[in-house]
Write an enzyme that holds these catalytic residues in place. Structure first.
Site, PDB file in Angstrom:
ATOM      1  N   ASP A 197     -28.981   9.092  28.779  1.00 60.30           N
ATOM      2  CA  ASP A 197     -28.216   9.248  29.968  1.00 60.30           C
ATOM      3  C   ASP A 197     -29.145   9.424  31.119  1.00 60.30           C
ATOM      4  O   ASP A 197     -29.804  10.500  30.961  1.00 60.30           O
ATOM      5  CB  ASP A 197     -27.266  10.374  29.978  1.00 60.30           C
ATOM      6  CG  ASP A 197     -26.020   9.981  31.020  1.00 60.30           C
ATOM      7  OD1 ASP A 197     -25.018   9.528  30.712  1.00 60.30           O
ATOM      8  OD2 ASP A 197     -26.327  10.229  32.223  1.00 60.30           O
ATOM      9  N   ILE A 198     -28.970   8.989  32.337  1.00 54.31           N
ATOM     10  CA  ILE A 198     -29.924   9.356  33.653  1.00 54.31           C
ATOM     11  C   ILE A 198     -29.592  10.482  34.157  1.00 54.31           C
ATOM     12  O   ILE A 198     -30.617  10.891  34.958  1.00 54.31           O
ATOM     13  CB  ILE A 198     -29.860   8.010  34.462  1.00 54.31           C
ATOM     14  CG1 ILE A 198     -31.067   7.747  35.575  1.00 54.31           C
ATOM     15  CG2 ILE A 198     -28.486   8.054  35.074  1.00 54.31           C
ATOM     16  CD1 ILE A 198     -30.963   6.621  36.289  1.00 54.31           C
ATOM     17  N   ASN A 217     -14.944   8.749  27.552  1.00 51.72           N
ATOM     18  CA  ASN A 217     -14.126   8.732  28.658  1.00 51.72           C
ATOM     19  C   ASN A 217     -13.469   7.155  28.897  1.00 51.72           C
ATOM     20  O   ASN A 217     -14.094   6.447  28.832  1.00 51.72           O
ATOM     21  CB  ASN A 217     -14.992   9.166  29.982  1.00 51.72           C
ATOM     22  CG  ASN A 217     -15.656  10.484  30.153  1.00 51.72           C
ATOM     23  OD1 ASN A 217     -14.914  11.479  29.405  1.00 51.72           O
ATOM     24  ND2 ASN A 217     -16.875  10.527  30.380  1.00 51.72           N
ATOM     25  N   GLN A 268     -14.110   7.953  33.500  1.00 52.02           N
ATOM     26  CA  GLN A 268     -15.084   6.589  33.199  1.00 52.02           C
ATOM     27  C   GLN A 268     -15.447   6.314  34.623  1.00 52.02           C
ATOM     28  O   GLN A 268     -14.813   5.931  35.338  1.00 52.02           O
ATOM     29  CB  GLN A 268     -14.317   5.985  32.403  1.00 52.02           C
ATOM     30  CG  GLN A 268     -15.241   4.609  31.917  1.00 52.02           C
ATOM     31  CD  GLN A 268     -14.437   3.494  31.108  1.00 52.02           C
ATOM     32  OE1 GLN A 268     -13.247   3.882  30.853  1.00 52.02           O
ATOM     33  NE2 GLN A 268     -15.213   2.818  30.523  1.00 52.02           N
ATOM     34  N   SER A 269     -16.866   6.007  34.444  1.00 50.10           N
ATOM     35  CA  SER A 269     -17.429   5.552  35.702  1.00 50.10           C
ATOM     36  C   SER A 269     -18.124   4.107  35.768  1.00 50.10           C
ATOM     37  O   SER A 269     -18.259   3.343  36.533  1.00 50.10           O
ATOM     38  CB  SER A 269     -18.307   6.309  36.527  1.00 50.10           C
ATOM     39  OG  SER A 269     -19.427   6.680  35.397  1.00 50.10           O
ATOM     40  N   HIS A 316     -18.808   3.054  25.926  1.00 49.05           N
ATOM     41  CA  HIS A 316     -19.888   3.675  25.314  1.00 49.05           C
ATOM     42  C   HIS A 316     -19.238   4.990  24.738  1.00 49.05           C
ATOM     43  O   HIS A 316     -18.288   5.652  25.312  1.00 49.05           O
ATOM     44  CB  HIS A 316     -20.512   3.995  26.402  1.00 49.05           C
ATOM     45  CG  HIS A 316     -20.011   4.536  27.628  1.00 49.05           C
ATOM     46  ND1 HIS A 316     -19.340   3.843  28.793  1.00 49.05           N
ATOM     47  CD2 HIS A 316     -19.880   5.590  28.344  1.00 49.05           C
ATOM     48  CE1 HIS A 316     -19.100   4.599  29.519  1.00 49.05           C
ATOM     49  NE2 HIS A 316     -19.220   5.607  29.314  1.00 49.05           N
ATOM     50  N   LEU A 317     -20.194   5.573  23.924  1.00 50.10           N
ATOM     51  CA  LEU A 317     -19.877   7.081  23.690  1.00 50.10           C
ATOM     52  C   LEU A 317     -21.102   7.907  24.075  1.00 50.10           C
ATOM     53  O   LEU A 317     -22.268   7.414  24.127  1.00 50.10           O
ATOM     54  CB  LEU A 317     -20.023   7.429  21.788  1.00 50.10           C
ATOM     55  CG  LEU A 317     -18.825   6.481  21.023  1.00 50.10           C
ATOM     56  CD1 LEU A 317     -19.239   6.647  19.606  1.00 50.10           C
ATOM     57  CD2 LEU A 317     -17.756   6.954  21.367  1.00 50.10           C
ATOM     58  N   HIS A 318     -20.451   9.175  24.768  1.00 48.66           N
ATOM     59  CA  HIS A 318     -21.644  10.167  25.020  1.00 48.66           C
ATOM     60  C   HIS A 318     -21.865  10.755  23.820  1.00 48.66           C
ATOM     61  O   HIS A 318     -20.971  11.475  23.021  1.00 48.66           O
ATOM     62  CB  HIS A 318     -21.184  10.697  26.209  1.00 48.66           C
ATOM     63  CG  HIS A 318     -20.947  10.423  27.490  1.00 48.66           C
ATOM     64  ND1 HIS A 318     -21.548  10.418  28.458  1.00 48.66           N
ATOM     65  CD2 HIS A 318     -19.650   9.381  27.805  1.00 48.66           C
ATOM     66  CE1 HIS A 318     -21.065   9.811  29.465  1.00 48.66           C
ATOM     67  NE2 HIS A 318     -19.913   9.190  29.139  1.00 48.66           N
TER      68      HIS A 318
HETATM   69  P1  AMP Z   1     -18.847   7.377  32.178  1.00 47.66           P
HETATM   70  O1  AMP Z   1     -18.624   8.175  33.376  1.00 47.66           O
HETATM   71  O2  AMP Z   1     -18.179   8.194  30.875  1.00 47.66           O
HETATM   72  O3  AMP Z   1     -18.561   5.892  32.322  1.00 47.66           O
HETATM   73  O4  AMP Z   1     -20.352   7.636  31.692  1.00 47.66           O
HETATM   74  C1  AMP Z   1     -21.285   6.591  32.377  1.00 47.66           C
HETATM   75  C2  AMP Z   1     -22.361   7.518  32.228  1.00 47.66           C
HETATM   76  O5  AMP Z   1     -23.627   6.371  32.564  1.00 47.66           O
HETATM   77  C3  AMP Z   1     -22.790   8.672  32.968  1.00 47.66           C
HETATM   78  O6  AMP Z   1     -23.091   9.886  32.304  1.00 47.66           O
HETATM   79  C4  AMP Z   1     -23.949   8.165  33.891  1.00 47.66           C
HETATM   80  O7  AMP Z   1     -24.850   9.291  34.096  1.00 47.66           O
HETATM   81  C5  AMP Z   1     -24.739   7.242  32.801  1.00 47.66           C
HETATM   82  N1  AMP Z   1     -25.707   6.470  33.618  1.00 47.66           N
HETATM   83  C6  AMP Z   1     -25.343   5.691  34.718  1.00 47.66           C
HETATM   84  N2  AMP Z   1     -26.328   4.717  35.358  1.00 47.66           N
HETATM   85  C7  AMP Z   1     -27.496   5.051  33.961  1.00 47.66           C
HETATM   86  C8  AMP Z   1     -28.540   4.481  33.945  1.00 47.66           C
HETATM   87  N3  AMP Z   1     -29.227   3.523  34.858  1.00 47.66           N
HETATM   88  N4  AMP Z   1     -29.205   4.720  32.902  1.00 47.66           N
HETATM   89  C9  AMP Z   1     -28.549   5.682  32.003  1.00 47.66           C
HETATM   90  N5  AMP Z   1     -27.444   6.371  32.023  1.00 47.66           N
HETATM   91  C10 AMP Z   1     -26.800   5.939  33.200  1.00 47.66           C
END
Ligand code: AMP
Length: 118
Positions: free
Chosen positions: A34-35, A91, A98-99, A104-106
């Site tokens: 994760d970034i 999420n 969720q963004s 995806h799984l964290h």
């Molecule tokens: P969610 O909010 O559950 O949808 O998780 C999306 C995740 O993607 C967040 O934890 C972000 O930090 C991560 N994310 C967004 N852009 C990138 C990227 N370019 N590379 C790796 N992770 C990312």
């Protein structure tokens, strides 16, 4: 044939169009860091096939959804957090923060966690 969305960030990472720190890959799933890590180990496990969330992945392909958990455990062990324990988060929907609307799984580990989550 896996579906893909040209506007989806995680589809672009899966395709190699957007760079990411990839830690594991199979024909059907990719794991990358994760970034914006929320724990010492914070890795995202994503299916290659584009679905908006893991519930949709489970509905479309239950075996693929299950394989995400297997990959998460495999990566956790490779990262050295398999024994101590780790947290998996999915999420699902904007109301759950969720963004990125690609399933995806964290995988989170390497620190103590509290319950309930924030
Ligand atoms: P969610 O909010 O559950 O949808 O998780 C999306 C995740 O993607 C967040 O934890 C972000 O930090 C991560 N994310 C967004 N852009 C990138 C990227 N370019 N590379 C790796 N992770 C990312």
């Amino acid at each position: 044939m896996a579906s893909s969305d040209p506007d989806c960030l995680f589809c672009k990472i899966v395709a190699g169009v957007v760079p990411a720190d990839i830690v594991a890959r199979t024909d059907t799933a990719v794991a990358f860091r994760d970034i914006d890590p929320q724990a010492p180990t914070h890795i995202l496990i994503v299916p290659v096939d584009h679905q908006p969330n893991v519930a949709a992945t489970a509905a479309a392909n239950p075996a693929l959804a299950g394989s995400l958990f297997s990959m998460a455990d495999s990566v956790a062990r490779t990262e050295g957090i398999g024994e101590r324990g780790y947290r998996l988060v999915a999420n699902t929907g904007a109301g759950a923060q969720q963004s990125v609307f690609h399933a995806h799984l964290h995988l989170l580990g390497g620190r103590s966690f509290t319950w309930p989550p924030g």
